[in-house]
Write a protein that holds these residues in place. Structure first.
Motif, PDB file in Angstrom:
ATOM      1  N   ALA A 127       0.849  -1.196   0.000  1.00  0.00           N
ATOM      2  CA  ALA A 127       0.000   0.000   0.000  1.00  0.00           C
ATOM      3  C   ALA A 127       0.881   1.241   0.000  1.00  0.00           C
ATOM      4  O   ALA A 127       1.582   1.508   0.981  1.00  0.00           O
ATOM      5  N   THR A 128       0.850   2.004  -1.076  1.00  0.00           N
ATOM      6  CA  THR A 128       1.706   3.184  -1.176  1.00  0.00           C
ATOM      7  C   THR A 128       0.931   4.486  -1.317  1.00  0.00           C
ATOM      8  O   THR A 128       1.522   5.561  -1.204  1.00  0.00           O
ATOM      9  N   THR A 129      -0.373   4.419  -1.549  1.00  0.00           N
ATOM     10  CA  THR A 129      -1.189   5.619  -1.636  1.00  0.00           C
ATOM     11  C   THR A 129      -2.165   5.649  -0.466  1.00  0.00           C
ATOM     12  O   THR A 129      -2.387   4.634   0.201  1.00  0.00           O
ATOM     13  N   ASN A 130      -2.752   6.806  -0.225  1.00  0.00           N
ATOM     14  CA  ASN A 130      -3.727   6.904   0.861  1.00  0.00           C
ATOM     15  C   ASN A 130      -4.882   5.938   0.660  1.00  0.00           C
ATOM     16  O   ASN A 130      -5.353   5.303   1.613  1.00  0.00           O
ATOM     17  N   ALA A 131      -5.351   5.827  -0.575  1.00  0.00           N
ATOM     18  CA  ALA A 131      -6.471   4.928  -0.858  1.00  0.00           C
ATOM     19  C   ALA A 131      -6.076   3.478  -0.614  1.00  0.00           C
ATOM     20  O   ALA A 131      -6.854   2.692  -0.055  1.00  0.00           O
ATOM     21  N   GLU A 132      -4.861   3.103  -1.006  1.00  0.00           N
ATOM     22  CA  GLU A 132      -4.398   1.731  -0.805  1.00  0.00           C
ATOM     23  C   GLU A 132      -4.200   1.433   0.681  1.00  0.00           C
ATOM     24  O   GLU A 132      -4.512   0.332   1.147  1.00  0.00           O
ATOM     25  N   GLN A 133      -3.708   2.403   1.419  1.00  0.00           N
ATOM     26  CA  GLN A 133      -3.527   2.213   2.852  1.00  0.00           C
ATOM     27  C   GLN A 133      -4.869   2.042   3.556  1.00  0.00           C
ATOM     28  O   GLN A 133      -5.014   1.192   4.437  1.00  0.00           O
TER      29      GLN A 133
END
Length: 317
Positions: A64-70
């Motif tokens: 997870a590298t983006t806010n949405a992925e996190q």
């Protein structure tokens, strides 16, 4: 009946599934910089009869590298899509929870947050028993070989830590932050140094000045204080005289610039670390620092397990 880890030989006993009731941080900015943290309802702790390998745990889940992925990663943990339950660790409370420090209750869950490989700001202490549990007055922090940070782009950095985001200190506060607890390294992987305490500030860009003083378990099993230098080779290492399997009381005082470290009420180290007026917080548990090297090797039966009893963070004038 609880499943027990034999910490002397690091052997895992298999147990039937049971459910029981409940009683960070990368070098990137996080909610610990905020004075307001939302409180969420916690679930009951639950466990499983084995600890999956990291590969089996994470499956095909991308980093997870983006806010949405996190956010999506945290949701998958919360709803059980990624099953972060682990075996139950049975603390020998009567022998571990000794002295006035070790026998007292842990500070309230509402004052703490937890940092594990999938969440740098977990609000539910019972959600991921693979990494964190509480038994009586003892917090159990566990890092299993293969575990690694998966909630941003930083590789390695396996950890299970607690921290108190609203009990931090800034140099200009004219207050002293004190952390105190009784420690016992119950199982030691032995391949790498493991950080078990740090007083840590976070800069606006997420990197230095970071921690100023820390406590390490060396690969050989000695427990040392690390006074941070400007560069890593300038760090000063001070022996506490303690090793894995021995219990001791730790107390650290920090006013945002000056700090002192006490082992069993004896001052072992003092120093300064310039953090400007950044907020420092105490973090305790188990952290394999070192980027791509920050992953314990070996099988799931050879973890790092740290018992921390009676942990408290206080602020005084």
């Amino acid at each position: 009946m609880k499943t027990k880890w034999n910490v002397n030989v690091f052997a895992l006993a298999i147990m039937a599934f049971s459910t029981v009731s409940s009683c960070i941080q990368e070098d990137t900015p996080s909610v610990q910089e905020s004075d307001e943290v939302e409180l969420l309802t916690t679930t009951a702790a639950s466990y499983k009869g084995w600890n999956p390998t990291w590969a089996n745990l994470i499956g095909n889940e991308p980093r997870a590298t983006t806010n949405a992925e996190q956010s999506a990663l945290r949701d998958k943990v919360a709803n059980g899509t990624i099953d972060t339950r682990g075996t139950l660790v049975d603390v020998p409370n009567t022998t571990i929870e000794t002295t006035g420090t070790g026998s007292r209750s842990v500070m309230p869950d509402s004052d703490m947050r937890w940092h594990n490989p999938l969440n740098s700001n977990a609000t539910d202490p019972n959600e991921s028993t693979r990494w964190y549990q509480k038994d009586g007055n003892t917090q159990v922090f566990r890092v299993i070989p293969g575990d690694q940070n998966w909630q941003n782009s930083r590789v390695g950095a396996a950890r299970s830590e607690a921290f108190a985001p609203n009990l931090g200190i800034r140099r200009d506060d004219n207050k002293v932050m004190t952390f105190s607890a009784r420690y016992h390294v119950a199982a030691h992987n032995g391949a790498k140094d493991v950080k078990i305490f740090q007083s840590k500030a976070t800069a606006a860009n997420g990197f230095d000045p970071a921690w100023g003083v820390a406590l390490h378990v060396t690969a050989a099993g000695d427990i040392d204080i690390i006074k941070r230098g400007v560069t890593w080779p300038q760090n000063e290492r001070i022996s506490t005289g303690k090793t894995i399997g021995q219990s001791f009381n730790l107390r650290v005082t920090d006013d945002g610039f000056n700090y002192k470290v006490f082992i069993d009420n004896v001052e072992k180290a003092s120093g300064t670390w310039d953090r400007a007026n950044l907020k420092s917080v105490c973090r305790w548990g188990a952290y394999v620092q070192g980027g791509s090297d920050g992953i314990l090797p070996g099988s799931v039966s050879n973890p790092e397990i740290v018992y921390i009893s009676g942990a408290r963070v206080t602020l005084t004038n």
